[in-house]
Write a protein that holds these residues in place. Structure first.
Motif, mmCIF file in Angstrom:
data_model
loop_
_atom_site.group_PDB
_atom_site.id
_atom_site.type_symbol
_atom_site.label_atom_id
_atom_site.label_comp_id
_atom_site.label_asym_id
_atom_site.label_seq_id
_atom_site.Cartn_x
_atom_site.Cartn_y
_atom_site.Cartn_z
ATOM 1 N N ARG A 197 0.842 -1.206 0.000
ATOM 2 C CA ARG A 197 0.000 0.000 0.000
ATOM 3 C C ARG A 197 0.870 1.246 0.000
ATOM 4 O O ARG A 197 2.047 1.201 0.387
ATOM 5 C CB ARG A 197 -0.957 0.002 1.188
ATOM 6 N N ASP A 198 0.267 2.314 -0.413
ATOM 7 C CA ASP A 198 0.934 3.613 -0.448
ATOM 8 C C ASP A 198 1.158 4.065 1.000
ATOM 9 O O ASP A 198 0.201 4.208 1.753
ATOM 10 C CB ASP A 198 0.005 4.597 -1.181
ATOM 11 N N VAL A 199 2.404 4.268 1.390
ATOM 12 C CA VAL A 199 2.637 4.709 2.774
ATOM 13 C C VAL A 199 2.933 6.203 2.832
ATOM 14 O O VAL A 199 2.980 6.788 3.914
ATOM 15 C CB VAL A 199 3.765 3.900 3.456
ATOM 16 N N LEU A 200 3.123 6.821 1.681
ATOM 17 C CA LEU A 200 3.465 8.252 1.664
ATOM 18 C C LEU A 200 2.212 9.128 1.810
ATOM 19 O O LEU A 200 2.187 10.052 2.633
ATOM 20 C CB LEU A 200 4.179 8.573 0.342
ATOM 21 N N GLN A 201 1.201 8.799 1.022
ATOM 22 C CA GLN A 201 -0.013 9.633 1.018
ATOM 23 C C GLN A 201 -0.603 9.814 2.424
ATOM 24 O O GLN A 201 -0.848 10.940 2.839
ATOM 25 C CB GLN A 201 -1.025 9.027 0.029
ATOM 26 N N PRO A 202 -0.800 8.712 3.197
ATOM 27 C CA PRO A 202 -1.419 8.916 4.518
ATOM 28 C C PRO A 202 -0.533 9.701 5.489
ATOM 29 O O PRO A 202 -1.034 10.387 6.380
ATOM 30 C CB PRO A 202 -1.667 7.494 5.037
ATOM 31 N N PHE A 203 0.779 9.610 5.296
ATOM 32 C CA PHE A 203 1.669 10.378 6.178
ATOM 33 C C PHE A 203 1.530 11.873 5.880
ATOM 34 O O PHE A 203 1.389 12.690 6.794
ATOM 35 C CB PHE A 203 3.116 9.918 6.023
ATOM 36 N N TYR A 204 1.561 12.215 4.597
ATOM 37 C CA TYR A 204 1.415 13.631 4.237
ATOM 38 C C TYR A 204 0.046 14.163 4.670
ATOM 39 O O TYR A 204 -0.073 15.298 5.116
ATOM 40 C CB TYR A 204 1.638 13.827 2.738
ATOM 41 N N ALA A 205 -0.986 13.311 4.559
ATOM 42 C CA ALA A 205 -2.323 13.745 4.992
ATOM 43 C C ALA A 205 -2.315 14.026 6.497
ATOM 44 O O ALA A 205 -2.891 15.014 6.962
ATOM 45 C CB ALA A 205 -3.350 12.676 4.650
ATOM 46 N N ALA A 206 -1.620 13.152 7.257
ATOM 47 C CA ALA A 206 -1.571 13.330 8.717
ATOM 48 C C ALA A 206 -0.766 14.593 9.070
ATOM 49 O O ALA A 206 -1.111 15.310 10.023
ATOM 50 C CB ALA A 206 -0.954 12.103 9.378
ATOM 51 N N LEU A 207 0.274 14.875 8.315
ATOM 52 C CA LEU A 207 1.051 16.105 8.570
ATOM 53 C C LEU A 207 0.175 17.329 8.309
ATOM 54 O O LEU A 207 0.184 18.292 9.091
ATOM 55 C CB LEU A 207 2.301 16.167 7.684
#
Ligand code: GLC
Length: 448
Positions: free
Chosen positions: A135-145
């Protein structure tokens, strides 16, 4: 010629003056717009760096382990199967980063090993197609930031030792020479620039943290074009100094400046132990006291600290790193007034320790090194001190001016009595409120 066509020459000179003035005005506008886009970065002081990738599975050096032949490339790449991200909680990561007081976070979107943390459309390794995480792990991190109001940084390795069209591979072997196969290099240029473009279009990072530029020249990377393309999509993006001369700020790595760096903007990037990625065999962690001391030292010299953590393959952060981040956060919560939004402090010689100032320089913050208490001294301060407060407490301290000679322009020495009872667990900060913007005497006593 000159005598024959005097008007033509006057015209040429006039045009030249016009163009030079125009160029100067243009330069000034550029400098002004860079200054304004850099403001949040100058105020931010603290960023958290995250090295996360397949190397965390075996706990070996990120990318360098195969490049330096400590492990074969094939065995290195097998780690993808162990990269599960099964306990990855990006909201928790972002909340922890927020707790430190950091204003930005930079994550390895792609390290030198070529594995993208997002589902790149280019034909190459990525976390969705090739790892157990799927799964994409970058998108949810940027969303959380975004949720936490933390600026988003994208670490991106220009060089890519796993890509078939990249010339470099292992420390003693290359795939090809650009001069011999220019079309192959052009394919690589097209590839890495498309990847940058994908990230830029999808997430519009506030900051680009390039790495690996040392293997090629600005011409080969097409640095000018890379910069222009990023700014075309996000004009306020900040670019670090690893694009062969096309960046906005300097990045000393694990190297501590002794004298104040001359750059307008700089950022010390530093590990919490001795490794960027997760390394269970490395227990050489810096203590919170050491990290805070280094952080304050950087800020006092006009820089930022980008403090690195290396999560495990399942997405959990090692407890030693959490401890450091939380202690730093606790200290920042109490003392942040002396850090965030301030400017570099007194030049060396006035106080035996770091310091910062408010932007209007009506306030000077003194950081007491090594848990000092007793009488601390400030030299060459022309101002009157209106008040001294221990930051984060309601305590006020007394001071005494010693040795002021009425007829001399040399100011007396200020002694501040720091009671042991006001000592911070890590570093006590004093807030000196002045009568006017700071004025310093920097001479040699009566000798000049
Ligand atoms: C170096 C290393 C790299 C690391 C980076 C962080 O350039 O190549 O492994 O990610 O420093 O600053």
């Amino acid at each position: 010629m000159i005598k024959k066509y005097p008007f033509k020459n006057i015209l040429i000179v006039a045009l030249l003056i016009l163009f030079t003035n125009e160029a100067r005005a243009q330069q000034k506008t550029n400098a002004d717009s860079i200054r304004s886009k850099m403001q949040w970065f100058a105020d931010a002081k603290l960023g958290i760096f995250i090295h996360w990738g397949m190397y965390s599975v075996n706990g070996i050096d990120e990318s360098w382990s195969f490049y330096n032949k400590k492990i074969s490339h094939a065995d290195y790449m097998k780690q993808m199967k162990g990269f599960t991200a099964s306990k990855y909680n990006p909201e928790e990561w972002a909340a922890l980063i927020k707790e430190t007081g950091a204003r930005y976070a930079v994550i390895t979107t792609k390290h030198h090993d070529g594995m993208a943390l997002w589902p790149t459309k280019q034909k190459h390794f990525n976390v969705v197609a090739n790892t157990a995480a799927k799964r994409d792990v970058l998108q949810p991190f940027y969303a959380a930031l975004d949720q936490q109001g933390i600026k988003k940084g994208a670490y991106f390795s220009l060089l890519d030792w796993s890509h078939p069209d990249y010339p470099g591979f292992l420390k003693d072997s290359n795939r090809y020479k650009i001069a011999e196969e220019p079309a192959r290099w052009q394919r690589f240029q097209q590839f890495f620039q498309s990847q940058i473009n994908e990230i830029n279009t999808a997430y519009k990072p506030d900051l680009w943290w390039f790495d690996g530029d040392w293997e090629k020249s600005a011409d080969e990377w097409q640095s000018e074009k890379v910069r222009a393309q990023i700014l075309a999509i996000k004009p306020t993006a900040i670019i670090n100094g690893r694009l062969q001369g096309y960046g906005d700020y300097e990045t000393p790595e694990q190297n501590f400046p002794v004298t104040k760096p001359k750059f307008n903007w700089w950022e010390l990037c530093m590990t919490t132990n001795n490794n960027w990625g997760y390394h269970p065999d490395d227990s050489a962690y810096k203590t919170p006291f050491e990290v805070i001391t280094i952080f304050v030292d950087a800020v006092s010299n006009g820089g930022n600290l980008l403090l690195d953590i290396g999560p495990k393959g399942d997405g959990t952060i090692p407890p030693e790193q959490i401890h450091i981040l939380k202690e730093l956060g606790k200290w920042n919560k109490k003392n942040g007034e002396a850090i965030f939004g301030t400017i570099a402090g007194l030049p060396q010689g006035h106080f035996y320790g770091p310091s910062t100032m408010s932007k209007d320089s009506m306030t000077v913050y003194l950081f007491l090194p090594a848990q000092t208490s007793g009488n601390v001294m400030v030299k060459g301060l022309v101002n009157d001190i209106k008040d001294i407060e221990v930051v984060g407490t309601a305590q006020h301290l007394q001071h005494k001016v010693v040795g002021k000679i009425s007829w001399s322009p040399v100011p007396g020495l200020v002694f501040i009595n720091v009671l042991a009872s006001v000592k911070d667990e890590y570093m006590t900060v004093l807030k000196l409120t002045l009568d006017k913007p700071v004025k310093l005497y920097r001479g040699q006593g009566g000798l000049n």
